[in-house]
Write an enzyme that holds these catalytic residues in place. Structure first.
Site, PDB file in Angstrom:
ATOM      1  N   ARG A 123      -8.872  -0.099   4.248  1.00 21.99           N
ATOM      2  CA  ARG A 123      -8.080   0.709   3.763  1.00 21.99           C
ATOM      3  C   ARG A 123      -6.863   0.718   3.351  1.00 21.99           C
ATOM      4  NH1 ARG A 123      -7.136   5.846   6.961  1.00 21.99           N
ATOM      5  NH2 ARG A 123      -6.029   6.502   5.182  1.00 21.99           N
ATOM      6  N   ARG A 171      -4.790  10.287   3.766  1.00 29.57           N
ATOM      7  CA  ARG A 171      -3.689  12.168   3.566  1.00 29.57           C
ATOM      8  C   ARG A 171      -3.093  11.559   2.307  1.00 29.57           C
ATOM      9  NH1 ARG A 171      -2.702  13.707   7.419  1.00 29.57           N
ATOM     10  NH2 ARG A 171      -0.171  13.679   7.201  1.00 29.57           N
ATOM     11  N   ARG A 216      -0.406  14.500  12.516  1.00 30.04           N
ATOM     12  CA  ARG A 216       0.422  14.986  11.074  1.00 30.04           C
ATOM     13  C   ARG A 216      -0.021  16.193  10.021  1.00 30.04           C
ATOM     14  NH1 ARG A 216      -1.898   9.372   8.559  1.00 30.04           N
ATOM     15  NH2 ARG A 216       0.270   9.095   8.289  1.00 30.04           N
ATOM     16  N   PRO A 217       0.950  17.141  10.146  1.00 30.31           N
ATOM     17  CA  PRO A 217       1.012  18.309   9.585  1.00 30.31           C
ATOM     18  C   PRO A 217       1.917  17.698   8.018  1.00 30.31           C
ATOM     19  CG  PRO A 217       2.449  18.578  11.239  1.00 30.31           C
ATOM     20  CD  PRO A 217       2.167  17.157  11.671  1.00 30.31           C
ATOM     21  N   VAL A 271       7.556   7.531  16.949  1.00 32.69           N
ATOM     22  CA  VAL A 271       7.354   8.289  15.330  1.00 32.69           C
ATOM     23  C   VAL A 271       5.826   9.194  15.631  1.00 32.69           C
ATOM     24  CG1 VAL A 271       6.318   8.308  12.976  1.00 32.69           C
ATOM     25  CG2 VAL A 271       8.289   6.912  14.282  1.00 32.69           C
ATOM     26  N   CYS A 286      -6.073  12.889  12.154  1.00 30.83           N
ATOM     27  CA  CYS A 286      -6.390  11.402  12.747  1.00 30.83           C
ATOM     28  C   CYS A 286      -6.045  10.577  13.976  1.00 30.83           C
ATOM     29  CB  CYS A 286      -5.476  10.109  11.548  1.00 30.83           C
ATOM     30  SG  CYS A 286      -4.244  10.342  11.152  1.00 30.83           S
ATOM     31  N   LYS A 296       0.785  -1.429   0.040  1.00 29.65           N
ATOM     32  CA  LYS A 296      -0.497  -0.278   0.457  1.00 29.65           C
ATOM     33  C   LYS A 296       0.714   1.104   0.085  1.00 29.65           C
ATOM     34  CE  LYS A 296      -1.681   1.841   3.816  1.00 29.65           C
ATOM     35  NZ  LYS A 296      -1.198   3.551   4.099  1.00 29.65           N
ATOM     36  N   ASN A 297       2.012   1.174   0.708  1.00 29.71           N
ATOM     37  CA  ASN A 297       2.347   2.431   1.237  1.00 29.71           C
ATOM     38  C   ASN A 297       3.703   3.129   0.161  1.00 29.71           C
ATOM     39  OD1 ASN A 297       1.370   3.046   3.281  1.00 29.71           O
ATOM     40  ND2 ASN A 297       2.546   2.433   5.188  1.00 29.71           N
ATOM     41  N   ASP A 354       3.978   1.310  11.727  1.00 28.77           N
ATOM     42  CA  ASP A 354       3.128   0.381  11.812  1.00 28.77           C
ATOM     43  C   ASP A 354       2.939  -0.879  11.823  1.00 28.77           C
ATOM     44  OD1 ASP A 354       2.981   1.839   8.483  1.00 28.77           O
ATOM     45  OD2 ASP A 354       2.719   3.151  10.317  1.00 28.77           O
ATOM     46  N   ASP A 375       3.761  20.558   6.740  1.00 28.01           N
ATOM     47  CA  ASP A 375       4.599  22.000   7.062  1.00 28.01           C
ATOM     48  C   ASP A 375       5.956  21.560   6.414  1.00 28.01           C
ATOM     49  OD1 ASP A 375       5.006  20.238   9.436  1.00 28.01           O
ATOM     50  OD2 ASP A 375       6.617  21.632   9.938  1.00 28.01           O
ATOM     51  N   LEU A 376       6.739  20.533   6.696  1.00 27.06           N
ATOM     52  CA  LEU A 376       7.945  20.006   6.076  1.00 27.06           C
ATOM     53  C   LEU A 376       7.444  19.735   4.247  1.00 27.06           C
ATOM     54  CD1 LEU A 376       9.258  17.279   8.105  1.00 27.06           C
ATOM     55  CD2 LEU A 376       9.848  19.716   7.950  1.00 27.06           C
TER      56      LEU A 376
HETATM   57  C1  EPZ Z   1       3.795   7.304   6.123  1.00 27.57           C
HETATM   58  O1  EPZ Z   1       3.035   8.755   6.916  1.00 27.57           O
HETATM   59  C2  EPZ Z   1       3.508   6.154   5.981  1.00 27.57           C
HETATM   60  N1  EPZ Z   1       1.962   6.199   4.618  1.00 27.57           N
HETATM   61  C3  EPZ Z   1       2.382   5.706   7.499  1.00 27.57           C
HETATM   62  O2  EPZ Z   1       1.733   4.344   7.214  1.00 27.57           O
HETATM   63  C4  EPZ Z   1       4.072   5.327   8.473  1.00 27.57           C
HETATM   64  O3  EPZ Z   1       3.106   4.716   9.183  1.00 27.57           O
HETATM   65  C5  EPZ Z   1       4.808   6.506   8.306  1.00 27.57           C
HETATM   66  O4  EPZ Z   1       4.772   7.605   6.667  1.00 27.57           O
HETATM   67  C6  EPZ Z   1       6.179   6.415   9.461  1.00 27.57           C
HETATM   68  O5  EPZ Z   1       6.579   5.596   8.129  1.00 27.57           O
HETATM   69  C7  EPZ Z   1       2.579   6.494   4.202  1.00 27.57           C
HETATM   70  O6  EPZ Z   1       2.546   6.035   3.188  1.00 27.57           O
HETATM   71  C8  EPZ Z   1       0.662   6.178   2.882  1.00 27.57           C
HETATM   72  P1  EPZ Z   1       5.883  10.661   8.109  1.00 27.57           P
HETATM   73  P2  EPZ Z   1       3.628   9.814   6.453  1.00 27.57           P
HETATM   74  O7  EPZ Z   1       5.642  12.279   7.444  1.00 27.57           O
HETATM   75  O8  EPZ Z   1       4.270   9.979   5.237  1.00 27.57           O
HETATM   76  C9  EPZ Z   1       5.367  14.062  11.328  1.00 27.57           C
HETATM   77  C10 EPZ Z   1      -0.407   3.243   7.221  1.00 27.57           C
HETATM   78  O9  EPZ Z   1      -0.800   2.415   8.517  1.00 27.57           O
HETATM   79  N2  EPZ Z   1       5.491  14.727   9.960  1.00 27.57           N
HETATM   80  O10 EPZ Z   1       7.195  10.052   8.290  1.00 27.57           O
HETATM   81  O11 EPZ Z   1       2.604  11.167   6.962  1.00 27.57           O
HETATM   82  C11 EPZ Z   1       4.025  13.739  11.247  1.00 27.57           C
HETATM   83  O12 EPZ Z   1       3.447  13.780  12.355  1.00 27.57           O
HETATM   84  C12 EPZ Z   1       0.171   4.562   7.453  1.00 27.57           C
HETATM   85  O13 EPZ Z   1      -0.166   2.626   6.268  1.00 27.57           O
HETATM   86  C13 EPZ Z   1       5.600  16.535  10.478  1.00 27.57           C
HETATM   87  O14 EPZ Z   1       5.357  16.871  11.649  1.00 27.57           O
HETATM   88  O15 EPZ Z   1       4.138  10.022   7.751  1.00 27.57           O
HETATM   89  C14 EPZ Z   1       4.797  12.474  11.809  1.00 27.57           C
HETATM   90  O16 EPZ Z   1       4.780  12.171  13.859  1.00 27.57           O
HETATM   91  C15 EPZ Z   1       0.283   5.476   8.915  1.00 27.57           C
HETATM   92  N3  EPZ Z   1       5.771  17.400   9.379  1.00 27.57           N
HETATM   93  C16 EPZ Z   1       6.086  12.199  11.506  1.00 27.57           C
HETATM   94  O17 EPZ Z   1       6.529  13.454  11.236  1.00 27.57           O
HETATM   95  C17 EPZ Z   1       4.742  17.050   8.013  1.00 27.57           C
HETATM   96  O18 EPZ Z   1       5.132  17.569   6.771  1.00 27.57           O
HETATM   97  C18 EPZ Z   1       6.275  11.251  10.995  1.00 27.57           C
HETATM   98  O19 EPZ Z   1       5.561  11.149   9.484  1.00 27.57           O
HETATM   99  C19 EPZ Z   1       5.382  15.578   7.687  1.00 27.57           C
HETATM  100  C20 EPZ Z   1       4.592  14.418   9.072  1.00 27.57           C
END
Ligand code: EPZ
Length: 426
Positions: free
Chosen positions: A405, A92, A121-122, A335, A116, A22-23, A313, A124-125
């Protein structure tokens, strides 16, 4: 809402063919916006999030053809640059289409996806990366617009390895003018497969698998064919279900090399895990893996972390195993700030789990008891399936729409290993 019913306390036995990732597939589908030919994907998981992404692609003008697990995306006619709001609320990773639209059309509109049950899950980056490539970002009442006459290569440095922000930076940079360097890039296998796809489409990305990605912008990208790798999180879910319920299971097409942190934890829990059909001890080229588990799990202490650490995950499914361990375990969630929602449901089954901040302390019990519980999120729902397979009596899991999902058909897969499980209701 759909419901799953499970009669537990029966060791697993059999084999599961692991679905496509999926990811992995979601950012690849976003990448199809960057080319004006046709991308053909095989081993596509038929899950709600893929259906949602296909809806987004079609709404902006791509032509999609899904036959079995094969999906063709024709990117000749991208007409709209706005991601429909109804999809943003559902998924998302709709935000990933923004980077591709910005790369191809120099403009993109979407909405803040919102938080969620696992955290705020902002994004900003993601927006920081677009700005550094020369885009102007306008945010107004949740609406986000990005515009750029021309994207120019830049140095983008992430304070921590965000998976989505790394993917979006890659999608915007591959058609930018000049060189982009991403420092502090995420290294998940899903990033590596996205880079391999983009390079196969004509992009020039170096440093794949490292935290420093160098992208030389090119003028055009082309269609190609790509096989979606096996889903390491679905495979890890079933390994943990076997560790909870006991027995043995073969997982065909599970990506052995990408799952070493998970395999290591399963072995610490007392399971035997070996690669299937591999040459040599490294497991290189394995066709999957096999798990055998007898007796109660051993307690462990663990922190989740970015790849190659133990994946966040699988944190919830791990709690289901530790709830049965012979002692006290601790799990730190590093995380996401709110990923223990499923603990309340596991407690209804008799689990002894206390949460304080980002730490869960699990006092293992010799059994769990079936109960009526609710899925609050995708992986939390999968954790309840694992716990129910080990529990005495019947468990009813409601709101299983979350599970759909990310898992093609968790009941189909668990039935393949002799679990007593069935869908109830629509
Ligand atoms: C991806 O989400 C995955 N989703 C998530 O899987 C997975 O848990 C996550 O990576 C971490 O491995 C998909 O690939 C579709 P992040 P993502 O940006 O990209 C913070 C599942 O169950 N953050 O690495 O959203 C954020 O809030 C899902 O399959 C910011 O602060 O994860 C989190 O605390 C759930 N600002 C941390 O970083 C930003 O701009 C990691 O988020 C982006 C993220």
């Amino acid at each position: 809402m759909s419901e799953i019913r499970i009669c537990g306390y029966r060791p697993l036995s059999g084999e599961i063919k692991i679905q496509g990732s999926k990811n992995g597939v979601l950012p690849m589908l976003a990448a199809s916006v960057l080319q004006r030919g046709t991308l053909k994907f095989t081993n596509v998981p038929i899950i709600q999030d893929v259906i949602c992404m296909v809806g987004i692609l079609e709404s902006i003008g791509c032509k999609c053809q899904l036959e079995g697990n094969c999906l063709k995306v024709d990117g000749a006619e991208v007409k709209d640059i706005q991601i429909p709001r109804e999809y943003v609320g559902k998924m998302r990773s709709s935000i990933l289409v923004m980077g591709a639209l910005l790369g191809r059309e120099g403009r993109a509109v979407t909405w803040h996806p919102g938080g969620c049950s696992i955290g705020s899950r902002p994004v900003d980056l993601h927006l920081k990366a677009f700005r550094q490539l020369g885009a102007r970002i306008k945010e107004e009442e949740g609406r986000i617009e990005a515009r750029a006459k021309e994207l120019s290569g830049s140095e983008i440095s992430f304070p921590f390895p965000s998976v989505g922000a790394t993917e979006n930076a890659l999608l915007a940079a591959v058609l930018a003018k000049g060189e982009t360097v991403i420092l502090g890039a995420a290294m998940e296998p899903e990033i590596m497969s996205l880079c391999r796809l983009l390079n196969q489409m004509g992009a020039r990305i170096q440093g794949i698998g490292s935290p420093v990605l160098r992208i030389q912008g090119v003028d055009e990208l082309y269609g190609t064919e790509f096989n979606v790798p096996g889903d390491r999180i679905a495979a890890g879910t079933y390994l943990l279900a076997a560790a909870a319920a006991g027995g043995r299971a073969k997982l065909l097409d599970a990506p052995w090399e990408e799952m070493q942190a998970v395999v290591g934890v399963l072995r610490r829990l007392g399971a035997k895990v070996e690669p299937l059909g591999a040459e040599g001890s490294s497991g290189a080229g394995a066709a999957g893996m096999e798990i055998k588990m007898d007796g109660r799990p051993r307690p462990i202490c663990l922190s989740t972390g970015p790849y190659p650490g133990f994946p966040t995950d699988l944190q919830s499914p791990l709690l289901s195993v530790l709830a049965l361990a012979e002692g006290v375990s601790t799990v730190e969630e590093t995380v996401f700030e709110a990923r223990f929602k499923t603990v309340g449901e596991l407690r209804k089954m008799g689990a002894g789990i206390e949460v304080s901040g980002r730490r869960a302390i699990v006092s293992g019990k010799d059994h769990l008891t079936g109960a009526s519980v609710k899925a609050w999120d995708l992986r939390g729902g999968a954790a309840l399936v694992a716990a129910a397979l080990a529990a005495r009596g019947e468990t009813r899991i409601s709101d299983c729409i979350y599970i759909e999902r990310g898992y093609e058909d968790i009941c189909r897969d668990i039935l393949c290993v002799n679990g007593d499980i069935r869908w109830i209701g629509s």
